[in-house]
Design a protein around this motif. Structure first.
Motif, PDB file in Angstrom:
ATOM      1  N   GLN A  10       0.376  50.774   9.169  1.00  0.00           N
ATOM      2  CA  GLN A  10      -0.932  50.814   8.516  1.00  0.00           C
ATOM      3  C   GLN A  10      -1.927  49.914   9.243  1.00  0.00           C
TER       4      GLN A  10
ATOM      5  N   ARG B 281       4.291  47.402   0.730  1.00  0.00           N
ATOM      6  CA  ARG B 281       4.156  47.210   2.163  1.00  0.00           C
ATOM      7  C   ARG B 281       4.629  45.830   2.603  1.00  0.00           C
TER       8      ARG B 281
ATOM      9  N   SER C 204       5.656  53.925   9.728  1.00  0.00           N
ATOM     10  CA  SER C 204       4.743  53.884   8.589  1.00  0.00           C
ATOM     11  C   SER C 204       3.629  52.862   8.806  1.00  0.00           C
TER      12      SER C 204
END
Lengths: 151, 151
Positions: free
Chosen positions: B79, B117, B77
């Motif tokens: 970013q 996050r 995931s």
């Protein structure tokens, strides 16, 4: 006209020129080296937090390096660099951006063990067309001395 | 099978696989991004202190990035990352080398302001076929949480 170690003055800012960044170049680099969706797929990149395609940070570093070669290094006695400190990608680089690089001399020290060369500590910056800093880092480069070149 | 923020364990070492480095690839990258004689011209590179063609340090970083994408990031995931610390090119990379990458998790911290996050602090290393470290750096990457993906 070669720039030797002795020619770097502390505080000096060397302007390195500019480079335009295209969508094609961003995707091309990223397909080879950093194929994350937000670097290679304009549609996938529309999702938060990216809101559009952004260049790989390593692409930005490579573009800075090219400016440094053309704007200074390839007319110098550079012998390479051993590393970089505090590398920061401070703003996204997007298709259509124009990036301008600078090299600021922070320190210059002749080697005590190898007096035919010296180390220049520098700060690198790359700004976009809106004067936002997209890349900042510092590093140490080795340069031959004028003495050594004459010998 | 995606790796989320919660899946990174402090101390974990993720092996990223290997890449072979050819003279053609070294010259190709350097012509685009780092056209110094010791990166693009095998003959000029024979002079001291290089004793043969060496890869641009940014090429080594880009090759590491590709291993990181294929070996982990593109099934995560991720970013993106905000920067790197203490980047060191510790040994030259030469034509014929095979480089192997690893990613060691040093810290994992969920964001207090953006709980969907977290930040993983990691050390990156690339070794050649003789187990010499050619690249070492540390960085901080942002990853989405599993919670956020489920929401």
């Amino acid at each position: 006209m070669t720039k030797y170690f002795e020619d770097f003055a502390v505080g000096e800012v060397i302007e390195l020129g500019s480079v335009a960044v295209t969508e094609e170049a961003i995707i091309d680099f990223a397909r080879q080296f950093d194929p994350q969706p937000f670097h290679v797929d304009p549609e996938a990149a529309m999702e938060p937090p990216f809101k559009g395609l952004i260049a790989s940070g390593w692409h930005t570093c490579a573009l800075y390096m090219r400016l440094m070669c053309d704007g200074m290094l390839n007319d110098s006695s550079s012998q390479g660099a051993s590393g970089m400190e505090e590398l920061r990608w401070l703003n996204p680089v997007r298709p259509g951006d124009t990036l301008t690089g600078s090299y600021t001399v922070l320190e210059a020290n002749r080697s005590s063990t190898k007096p035919h060369r010296g180390t220049v500590t520098f700060r690198s910056e790359m700004l976009n067309q809106d004067d936002e800093v997209v890349l900042r880092m510092s590093g140490r480069g080795q340069y031959g001395t004028r003495d050594a070149a004459k010998a």
